[in-house]
Design an enzyme around this catalytic site. Structure first.
Site, mmCIF file in Angstrom:
data_model
loop_
_atom_site.group_PDB
_atom_site.id
_atom_site.type_symbol
_atom_site.label_atom_id
_atom_site.label_comp_id
_atom_site.label_asym_id
_atom_site.label_seq_id
_atom_site.Cartn_x
_atom_site.Cartn_y
_atom_site.Cartn_z
ATOM 1 N N ASP A 146 1.096 -1.075 -0.405
ATOM 2 C CA ASP A 146 0.339 0.072 -0.083
ATOM 3 C C ASP A 146 1.157 1.260 -0.037
ATOM 4 O OD1 ASP A 146 -1.944 1.209 -0.226
ATOM 5 O OD2 ASP A 146 -2.431 1.093 2.252
ATOM 6 N N ALA A 185 -11.478 4.878 2.287
ATOM 7 C CA ALA A 185 -13.181 4.618 2.669
ATOM 8 C C ALA A 185 -13.631 3.465 3.898
ATOM 9 C CB ALA A 185 -13.084 3.633 0.842
#
Ligand code: G3H
Ligand code: 13P
Ligand code: ZN
Length: 331
Positions: free
Chosen positions: A94, A235
Site C-alpha cells: 500500500d 474508504a
C-alpha cells in the site's frame, strides 16, 4: 533468495478485478500489521466467500518485519486452504513510494503493489509509475497507480481546488504507464477524521453527516477509461458504534467522521473494484481492547484482549463484505 508469490499460493489482482467489474462489487483491501488482524481478515473473508487483498503499508512492513511477512502471506494461504476457503488472496504493498521498496516487496512474495506518485508532478508520476510497471510485470505482479491527492482535514483548501483527480488525465496516465488499476481522489481521505464538523450537517439523531463524494468525477473517469478498475482509498466508514465504545471506555475520539456505507455501496456498484479499509479495523480493535481493560483491569494475558478484538474484527469484516462491498458469496 527471491521468491515468487505464485509459489506462496497468492494471486495477483487481475482476475479479481475483472470478476468484480462483471459482478458489480468491490474487492476489500484490509490493512494489517499483526497476527490477530491477519487472522480476522483471512477468516472473515474466507468464511464470507470474498476475495481479499491483504494490504501492507511500508510502515506496517517495518513493524511486522519483511521476512516474517513473507511467511505470514504464505501461512495465510495455507491456513485458508486447510479451512476449505476457496477465495483468491493477494498480498499488496500500500502506498509504495520508491522503486527500491517495490522491488524488495516483489522479491519477497508480494503479488500486487501500489506506486503512489500522486505527490509528484504529473510527468514525474507517469515516469516513475511506468518504471514500476515495467519491473512488476516481468513477474506478473499487478500495479496500482494514483492520480489526484486525497483530501485531508488539514489541507481542505488544496483539496477544494486542485486535489481531486482530473478526469482529463486518466486515459493518458493509464495508457502511458500501463498500470492495472487506478486510485482516484473524489473526496475520501485517510484516517478517522475525514471531515471537519463544519463541513457536515447534523442528522435528527445527532450524527454528523459528511458531504457527498464526488460521484460526478468518478463517472467522468469511468467514461474515459471504460471497464478499467478504479480504486478508492480512505474508504473507512469510521463505524460510529466502535467510536462510541472507545469514548465510553476512556478514549477521546471527538468528531470522528467517515464515509457513509450507502456511498461506498454506490461506489462498489460502479467501476470501483477495490476499496481500502484500515481505520475501521483499528477502531474495532481499539474498542474491544479498551472494553476488556475497562471491565477487567487485572487482565494481563494478551490473548484475553487481543482474542476478543480479533473475533469482533472478523465479524465486522463479514458484515462489510456482505452489506457494503458486495464481495461476499462470490467464491
Ligand atoms: O493509507 C494508509 C494506511 O492507512 C496505512 O497507514 O502508514 O500508518 O500503516 P500506516
Ligand atoms: P482509511 O483510513 O479510510 O481506512 O483508508 C485506508 C487506506 O486508504 C489505505 O491505503
Ligand atoms: Zn490509502
Amino acid at each position: 533468495m527471491a521468491v515468487s508469490y505464485k509459489d506462496l499460493g497468492l494471486s495477483n489482482t487481475r482476475e479479481m478485478f475483472q470478476k468484480a467489474m462483471e459482478g458489480k462489487y468491490a474487492v476489500p483491501a484490509y490493512n494489517f500489521n499483526n497476527l490477530e488482524q491477519l487472522q480476522a481478515i483471512v477468516d472473515g473473508c474466507g468464511e464470507s466467500g470474498s476475495p481479499v487483498i491483504l494490504q501492507v503499508s511500508s510502515g506496517a512492513r517495518m513493524y511486522a518485519d519483511q521476512t516474517l511477512l513473507q511467511y505470514l502471506g504464505e501461512g495465510a494461504v495455507k491456513m485458508a486452504r486447510r479451512k476449505g476457503y476457496k477465495n483468491p488472496i493477494a498480498l499488496h504493498l500500500d502506498h509504495g513510494d520508491t522503486l527500491e521498496l517495490v522491488k524488495s516487496c516483489i522479491d519477497s512474495g508480494f503479488s500486487s503493489v501500489m506506486f503512489d506518485g500522486s505527490h509528484h508532478s504529473y510527468e514525474e508520476n507517469v515516469r516513475l509509475t511506468k518504471e514500476v510497471v515495467e519491473y512488476a510485470h516481468k513477474f506478473d505482479v499487478t500495479v496500482e497507480g494514483e492520480l489526484g491527492v486525497l483530501a485531508g482535514v488539514e489541507d481542505d483548501v488544496v483539496a477544494e481546488h486542485s486535489s481531486y483527480t482530473q478526469p482529463e488525465e486518466v486515459e493518458d496516465f493509464v495508457k502511458k504507464t500501463g498500470v492495472d488499476s487506478l486510485a482516484i481522489s473524489i473526496g475520501t481521505s485517510h484516517g478517522a477524521f475525514k471531515f471537519k464538523p463544519a463541513q457536515c450537517t447534523m442528522s435528527a439523531d445527532g450524527i454528523l453527516v459528511p458531504p457527498s463524494l464526488r460521484f460526478d468525477i468518478l463517472e467522468e473517469c469511468e467514461k474515459r477509461i471504460p471497464g478499467f478498475p478504479i480504486v478508492l482509498h480512505g474508504a473507512s466508514s469510521v463505524l460510529p458504534e466502535y467510536v462510541k465504545i472507545i469514548n465510553e471506555n476512556g478514549g477521546a475520539l471527538e468528531a470522528a467522521v467517515g464515509i457513509p456505507a450507502e456511498q461506498l455501496r454506490k461506489a462498489a456498484g460502479s467501476a470501483v473494484c477495490k476499496i481500502n479499509i484500515d481505520s475501521d479495523g483499528r477502531l474495532v480493535f481499539t474498542a474491544m481492547i479498551r472494553k476488556v481493560f475497562a471491565n477487567t483491569p487485572a487482565e494481563f494475558d494478551p490473548r484475553k484482549y487481543l482474542g476478543p478484538a480479533r473475533d469482533e474484527l472478523k465479524k465486522a469484516i463479514i458484515e462489510k463484505n456482505k452489506t457494503v462491498l458486495g464481495s461476499a458469496g462470490r467464491y
